[in-house]
Design a protein around this motif. Structure first.
Motif, mmCIF file in Angstrom:
data_model
loop_
_atom_site.group_PDB
_atom_site.id
_atom_site.type_symbol
_atom_site.label_atom_id
_atom_site.label_comp_id
_atom_site.label_asym_id
_atom_site.label_seq_id
_atom_site.Cartn_x
_atom_site.Cartn_y
_atom_site.Cartn_z
ATOM 1 N N ALA A 1 15.266 23.713 -55.399
ATOM 2 C CA ALA A 1 13.843 23.362 -55.409
ATOM 3 C C ALA A 1 13.409 22.784 -56.752
ATOM 4 O O ALA A 1 12.732 21.749 -56.790
ATOM 5 C CB ALA A 1 12.993 24.581 -55.056
ATOM 6 N N ALA A 2 13.795 23.422 -57.841
ATOM 7 C CA ALA A 2 13.404 22.932 -59.162
ATOM 8 C C ALA A 2 14.057 21.587 -59.463
ATOM 9 O O ALA A 2 13.411 20.679 -60.001
ATOM 10 C CB ALA A 2 13.768 23.953 -60.233
ATOM 11 N N LYS A 3 15.322 21.446 -59.094
ATOM 12 C CA LYS A 3 16.032 20.183 -59.334
ATOM 13 C C LYS A 3 15.362 19.045 -58.568
ATOM 14 O O LYS A 3 15.149 17.957 -59.112
ATOM 15 C CB LYS A 3 17.493 20.285 -58.884
ATOM 16 C CG LYS A 3 18.343 21.237 -59.680
ATOM 17 C CD LYS A 3 19.746 21.305 -59.066
ATOM 18 C CE LYS A 3 20.569 22.423 -59.647
ATOM 19 N NZ LYS A 3 21.885 22.515 -59.001
ATOM 20 N N ILE A 4 15.056 19.296 -57.310
ATOM 21 C CA ILE A 4 14.439 18.261 -56.471
ATOM 22 C C ILE A 4 13.037 17.940 -56.984
ATOM 23 O O ILE A 4 12.651 16.774 -57.067
ATOM 24 C CB ILE A 4 14.412 18.704 -54.989
ATOM 25 C CG1 ILE A 4 15.846 18.756 -54.454
ATOM 26 C CG2 ILE A 4 13.545 17.769 -54.144
ATOM 27 C CD1 ILE A 4 15.987 19.425 -53.093
ATOM 28 N N GLY A 5 12.288 18.971 -57.337
ATOM 29 C CA GLY A 5 10.931 18.772 -57.848
ATOM 30 C C GLY A 5 10.889 18.012 -59.156
ATOM 31 O O GLY A 5 9.962 17.238 -59.409
ATOM 32 N N ALA A 6 11.891 18.201 -59.996
ATOM 33 C CA ALA A 6 11.917 17.549 -61.303
ATOM 34 C C ALA A 6 12.435 16.122 -61.237
ATOM 35 O O ALA A 6 12.179 15.322 -62.148
ATOM 36 C CB ALA A 6 12.777 18.365 -62.272
ATOM 37 N N GLU A 7 13.130 15.781 -60.178
ATOM 38 C CA GLU A 7 13.729 14.451 -60.058
ATOM 39 C C GLU A 7 12.652 13.408 -59.765
ATOM 40 O O GLU A 7 11.845 13.572 -58.866
ATOM 41 C CB GLU A 7 14.787 14.447 -58.951
ATOM 42 C CG GLU A 7 15.545 13.158 -58.828
ATOM 43 C CD GLU A 7 16.267 12.740 -60.091
ATOM 44 O OE1 GLU A 7 15.966 11.638 -60.585
ATOM 45 O OE2 GLU A 7 17.094 13.523 -60.579
ATOM 46 N N LYS B 1 16.568 12.010 -55.604
ATOM 47 C CA LYS B 1 15.910 13.140 -54.950
ATOM 48 C C LYS B 1 16.458 13.331 -53.538
ATOM 49 O O LYS B 1 16.762 14.446 -53.127
ATOM 50 C CB LYS B 1 14.399 12.901 -54.897
ATOM 51 C CG LYS B 1 13.609 14.092 -54.389
ATOM 52 C CD LYS B 1 12.116 13.836 -54.444
ATOM 53 C CE LYS B 1 11.658 14.118 -55.853
ATOM 54 N NZ LYS B 1 10.231 14.430 -55.949
ATOM 55 N N GLN B 2 16.633 12.214 -52.826
ATOM 56 C CA GLN B 2 17.183 12.283 -51.468
ATOM 57 C C GLN B 2 18.618 12.810 -51.492
ATOM 58 O O GLN B 2 19.015 13.600 -50.644
ATOM 59 C CB GLN B 2 17.135 10.915 -50.787
ATOM 60 C CG GLN B 2 17.612 10.932 -49.349
ATOM 61 C CD GLN B 2 16.762 11.817 -48.457
ATOM 62 O OE1 GLN B 2 15.541 11.743 -48.493
ATOM 63 N NE2 GLN B 2 17.396 12.665 -47.663
ATOM 64 N N LYS B 3 19.375 12.374 -52.491
ATOM 65 C CA LYS B 3 20.753 12.844 -52.628
ATOM 66 C C LYS B 3 20.773 14.363 -52.848
ATOM 67 O O LYS B 3 21.582 15.075 -52.246
ATOM 68 C CB LYS B 3 21.437 12.121 -53.784
ATOM 69 C CG LYS B 3 22.892 12.480 -53.949
ATOM 70 C CD LYS B 3 23.537 11.701 -55.070
ATOM 71 C CE LYS B 3 24.985 12.126 -55.256
ATOM 72 N NZ LYS B 3 25.629 11.442 -56.369
ATOM 73 N N LEU B 4 19.873 14.863 -53.692
ATOM 74 C CA LEU B 4 19.785 16.304 -53.933
ATOM 75 C C LEU B 4 19.362 17.050 -52.665
ATOM 76 O O LEU B 4 19.891 18.126 -52.366
ATOM 77 C CB LEU B 4 18.800 16.609 -55.062
ATOM 78 C CG LEU B 4 19.296 16.360 -56.479
ATOM 79 C CD1 LEU B 4 18.153 16.492 -57.480
ATOM 80 C CD2 LEU B 4 20.418 17.334 -56.831
ATOM 81 N N GLN B 5 18.435 16.476 -51.907
ATOM 82 C CA GLN B 5 18.002 17.113 -50.665
ATOM 83 C C GLN B 5 19.152 17.186 -49.664
ATOM 84 O O GLN B 5 19.341 18.209 -49.003
ATOM 85 C CB GLN B 5 16.816 16.354 -50.062
ATOM 86 C CG GLN B 5 15.544 16.561 -50.852
ATOM 87 C CD GLN B 5 14.402 15.668 -50.393
ATOM 88 O OE1 GLN B 5 14.610 14.626 -49.788
ATOM 89 N NE2 GLN B 5 13.191 16.080 -50.699
#
Length: 136
Positions: free
Chosen positions: A70-76, A82-86
């Motif tokens: 969640a934090a990684k996606i929110g900070a991207e 962001k899509q890659k992290l999701q």
């Protein structure tokens, strides 16, 4: 997950189901399941305490992955990254369910759906999540 978050466990489960449902791997598994199993009525089958306990263990693992990402996606800032992290988070959540003892992805999805539509199932799940969290 802390105890103060337990009252919103049903809402979190609903949110997680949306994340997992949007996953390509989930969609592929869902289409295979639908192709091999007849569509059942809206009344959920009785879910054993053992399955609810297995669901709680899997749910806590999925929630841990969600929290980690969640934090990684929110900070991207970059939409592609962001899509890659999701996508990566979705794969990790699916993997967490598949590695959970006595729980398949289809059973996990079924219990989430039952908890969203049946208050008795939702209550059982929430109670099991509280006791499972306390035991950890």
């Amino acid at each position: 997950m802390t105890i103060r978050h337990m009252p919103v466990a049903a809402l979190t489960a609903a949110a997680l189901s949306l994340i997992v449902i949007n996953s390509p791997a989930f969609a592929q598994g869902a289409s295979q399941t639908q192709a091999t199993q007849p569509i059942q009525g809206t009344a959920p089958a009785v879910i054993s305490d053992k399955k609810i306990e297995a669901f709680a263990v899997a749910y806590l693992q999925v929630d841990k992955v969600r929290q980690d990402y969640a934090a990684k996606i929110g900070a991207e800032k970059d939409a592609t990254a962001k899509q890659k992290l999701q996508n990566e988070a979705n794969k990790q959540m699916i993997n967490a369910v598949e590695k959970s003892p006595d729980m398949s992805l289809e059973e996990y999805k079924s219990i989430i759906t039952a908890a969203q539509t049946n208050p008795e199932v939702a209550q059982k799940v929430q109670e099991k999540l509280k006791t499972t969290t306390s035991a950890q």
